[in-house]
Design an enzyme around this catalytic site. Structure first.
Site, short mmCIF file in Angstrom:
data_model
loop_
_atom_site.label_atom_id
_atom_site.label_comp_id
_atom_site.label_asym_id
_atom_site.label_seq_id
_atom_site.Cartn_x
_atom_site.Cartn_y
_atom_site.Cartn_z
N ASP A 40 0.81 -1.21 0.00
CA ASP A 40 0.00 0.00 0.00
C ASP A 40 0.84 1.26 0.00
O ASP A 40 2.06 1.22 0.19
CB ASP A 40 -0.91 0.02 1.25
CG ASP A 40 -1.96 -1.06 1.22
OD1 ASP A 40 -2.30 -1.52 0.11
OD2 ASP A 40 -2.44 -1.45 2.30
N TYR A 88 6.52 -10.00 7.32
CA TYR A 88 6.42 -8.55 7.46
C TYR A 88 6.95 -8.14 8.83
O TYR A 88 6.88 -8.91 9.79
CB TYR A 88 4.96 -8.10 7.36
CG TYR A 88 4.40 -8.06 5.96
CD1 TYR A 88 4.42 -6.89 5.21
CD2 TYR A 88 3.84 -9.19 5.38
CE1 TYR A 88 3.90 -6.84 3.93
CE2 TYR A 88 3.31 -9.16 4.10
CZ TYR A 88 3.35 -7.98 3.38
OH TYR A 88 2.84 -7.95 2.11
#
Length: 247
Positions: A46, A104
């Protein structure tokens, strides 16, 4: 393999009205290969999200060496994107579909005072986190679960079931790092998990509420969505053995 600082980009994937990492990479790669190419990325990060390790593949008729590719493309790229490595792969390799899992990390700067060197690289949180509470809550996420409650938009996925292999929380002074490794992640899933852990720290959610929130399959039951700029795609796994290694 590439790395990038996502601050100046509207995510990875090309958009018609905003600059993205894919657009910049494709232009630079095309110039070096002397042909117009389309690159295939391993993930859709994003706006504002960073990557320590991001894999993309490209098909080319060029005879350029892998070393020449790295040097050439890096010479065309801005300072916030870097090619880390390059290797030849079979023609049917697909950076996204062949990916077995990802890791992540989410970085939080816990201090009353902001850090001017990390304003777009860590979430600034003005208090200490309740480490015991968030550690207890984090254990409930590990395993195979339906993560519909931790998805901002599930309309484009066939299933919301995902497996998290590990969720570790590390504390270094004012810095908290949350590491999550799994076989795949839903839209905003990591950011909602982190936001929920922050709500646990603040006492808005009990650690033992996490199983009920997972079972509810309702986004409104989970916590806030943490800001994008603390999130990094850290590692991409193409060998299941590497993914399952406990570190």
């Amino acid at each position: 393999m590439t790395a990038y600082r996502g601050t100046n980009y509207h995510g990875f994937q090309i958009q018609s009205n905003a600059i993205t990492v894919q657009e910049v990479l494709q232009k630079s790669v095309s110039k070096v290969l002397n042909e117009k190419v389309s690159i295939t990325g391993c993930s859709r990060t994003d706006t504002g999200v960073h990557a320590n390790q991001y894999c993309f593949n490209v098909r080319t008729e060029s005879q350029i060496s892998t070393r020449g590719f790295v040097r050439g493309v890096n010479g065309k790229l801005p300072d916030d994107i870097s090619i880390l490595s390059c290797e030849e792969v079979p023609l049917d390799f697909h950076a996204r579909f062949d990916c077995k899992g990802k890791e992540y990390i989410y970085k939080i700067h816990c201090s009353e005072s902001k850090n001017p060197f990390t304003t777009d690289l860590m979430l600034h949180y003005r208090r200490k986190l309740d480490f015991d509470a968030i550690k207890k809550a984090s254990h409930y996420f590990v395993g195979t679960h339906d993560f519909a409650s931790f998805c901002a938009d599930c309309t484009n996925v066939s299933t919301t079931v995902r497996t998290i292999y590990s969720l570790d929380i590390e504390n270094y002074g004012d810095t908290v790092i949350i590491l999550v490794k799994g076989d795949g992640f839903l839209y905003n899933m990591i950011r909602i998990i982190v936001g929920t852990l922050i709500d646990v720290s603040e006492g808005r959610i009990s650690p033992d509420d996490i199983p009920d929130i997972l079972n509810a399959k309702d986004r409104l039951r989970a916590g806030r969505t943490a800001m994008a700029h603390g999130l990094y795609l850290n590692r991409v796994f193409y060998d299941e053995k590497d993914l399952l290694v406990c570190e």
